[in-house]
Design a protein around this motif. Structure first.
Motif, PDB file in Angstrom:
ATOM      1  N   PHE A   1       9.414 -41.669 -21.538  1.00  0.00           N
ATOM      2  CA  PHE A   1       8.991 -40.849 -22.677  1.00  0.00           C
ATOM      3  C   PHE A   1       7.517 -41.035 -23.055  1.00  0.00           C
ATOM      4  CE2 PHE A   1      13.589 -41.038 -23.163  1.00  0.00           C
ATOM      5  CZ  PHE A   1      13.892 -39.721 -23.430  1.00  0.00           C
ATOM      6  N   ASP A   2       6.838 -41.952 -22.388  1.00  0.00           N
ATOM      7  CA  ASP A   2       5.423 -42.234 -22.661  1.00  0.00           C
ATOM      8  C   ASP A   2       5.179 -42.686 -24.096  1.00  0.00           C
ATOM      9  OD1 ASP A   2       4.600 -41.588 -20.043  1.00  0.00           O
ATOM     10  OD2 ASP A   2       4.620 -39.454 -20.553  1.00  0.00           O
ATOM     11  N   LYS A   3       6.154 -43.383 -24.670  1.00  0.00           N
ATOM     12  CA  LYS A   3       6.023 -43.962 -26.010  1.00  0.00           C
ATOM     13  C   LYS A   3       7.062 -45.065 -26.148  1.00  0.00           C
ATOM     14  CE  LYS A   3       9.165 -40.766 -28.337  1.00  0.00           C
ATOM     15  NZ  LYS A   3       9.350 -39.821 -29.416  1.00  0.00           N
ATOM     16  N   PRO A   4       6.822 -46.010 -27.046  1.00  0.00           N
ATOM     17  CA  PRO A   4       7.813 -47.072 -27.223  1.00  0.00           C
ATOM     18  C   PRO A   4       9.078 -46.537 -27.893  1.00  0.00           C
ATOM     19  CG  PRO A   4       5.891 -47.446 -28.631  1.00  0.00           C
ATOM     20  CD  PRO A   4       5.626 -46.213 -27.841  1.00  0.00           C
ATOM     21  N   ILE A   5      10.167 -47.206 -27.628  1.00  0.00           N
ATOM     22  CA  ILE A   5      11.435 -46.835 -28.238  1.00  0.00           C
ATOM     23  C   ILE A   5      11.383 -47.162 -29.735  1.00  0.00           C
ATOM     24  CG2 ILE A   5      12.542 -49.053 -27.727  1.00  0.00           C
ATOM     25  CD1 ILE A   5      15.086 -47.451 -27.013  1.00  0.00           C
ATOM     26  N   ASP A   6      11.878 -46.262 -30.578  1.00  0.00           N
ATOM     27  CA  ASP A   6      11.844 -46.536 -32.020  1.00  0.00           C
ATOM     28  C   ASP A   6      12.993 -47.465 -32.402  1.00  0.00           C
ATOM     29  OD1 ASP A   6      14.210 -45.033 -32.884  1.00  0.00           O
ATOM     30  OD2 ASP A   6      13.016 -43.228 -32.581  1.00  0.00           O
ATOM     31  N   ASN A   7      12.919 -48.052 -33.585  1.00  0.00           N
ATOM     32  CA  ASN A   7      13.863 -49.089 -33.999  1.00  0.00           C
ATOM     33  C   ASN A   7      15.301 -48.591 -34.036  1.00  0.00           C
ATOM     34  OD1 ASN A   7      14.356 -51.770 -34.723  1.00  0.00           O
ATOM     35  ND2 ASN A   7      14.536 -51.191 -36.881  1.00  0.00           N
ATOM     36  N   ALA A   8      15.534 -47.403 -34.585  1.00  0.00           N
ATOM     37  CA  ALA A   8      16.903 -46.876 -34.659  1.00  0.00           C
ATOM     38  C   ALA A   8      17.484 -46.671 -33.258  1.00  0.00           C
ATOM     39  CB  ALA A   8      16.912 -45.565 -35.442  1.00  0.00           C
ATOM     40  N   GLU A   9      16.679 -46.128 -32.366  1.00  0.00           N
ATOM     41  CA  GLU A   9      17.112 -45.920 -30.981  1.00  0.00           C
ATOM     42  C   GLU A   9      17.377 -47.255 -30.303  1.00  0.00           C
ATOM     43  OE1 GLU A   9      17.862 -43.649 -27.463  1.00  0.00           O
ATOM     44  OE2 GLU A   9      17.221 -42.787 -29.359  1.00  0.00           O
ATOM     45  N   LEU A  10      16.523 -48.217 -30.551  1.00  0.00           N
ATOM     46  CA  LEU A  10      16.688 -49.543 -29.966  1.00  0.00           C
ATOM     47  C   LEU A  10      17.988 -50.189 -30.438  1.00  0.00           C
ATOM     48  CD1 LEU A  10      15.603 -51.828 -28.228  1.00  0.00           C
ATOM     49  CD2 LEU A  10      14.286 -52.608 -30.209  1.00  0.00           C
TER      50      LEU A  10
END
Length: 121
Positions: free
Chosen positions: A12-21
């Motif tokens: 996705f060319d971005k870090p995973i967000d906290n909720a997704e993590l």
């Protein structure tokens, strides 16, 4: 779990967000077979509308550029001449090969797992 966060970032060319993590961690913990859950999560990532996959038309418009970009995206290197030949030939001959299938192949490859193991150390 680190592998999944790195795969998400590369795709996705971005870090995973906290909720997704957190959701991913729950899924990862709930299933004992880590290879199976990793496969399921990567398939889920690739099915999302937000996954930045090139279209089949874009891939076939310039197969050598697609191959080069895919190697850079996931392996952070240029493909060898043999790898270029293999993917150009396979994509050119088989209309059933899709960008999603190729991304899946790269994200679940031994080279990708090995590279990401080195990256986190």
């Amino acid at each position: 779990m680190e592998f999944i966060t790195l795969a998400y970032s590369d795709l996705f060319d971005k870090p995973i967000d906290n909720a997704e993590l957190q959701q991913t961690a729950f899924t990862y913990a709930a299933i004992g077979d880590k290879d199976l859950v990793t496969d399921m999560l990567i398939r889920d990532f690739l099915k999302r509308d937000s996954a930045p996959l090139p279209s089949d038309f874009e891939m076939r418009l310039n197969i050598p550029v697609f191959v080069e970009n895919t190697y850079q995206k996931f392996y952070h290197r240029k493909p060898t001449e043999m790898e270029k030949w293999y993917w150009n030939d396979a994509i050119g001959k088989d209309a059933d090969i899709t960008p999603s299938l190729i991304y899946y192949t790269f994200l679940t490859s031994e080279e990708y797992r090995f590279f990401n193991t080195l990256k986190k150390n």
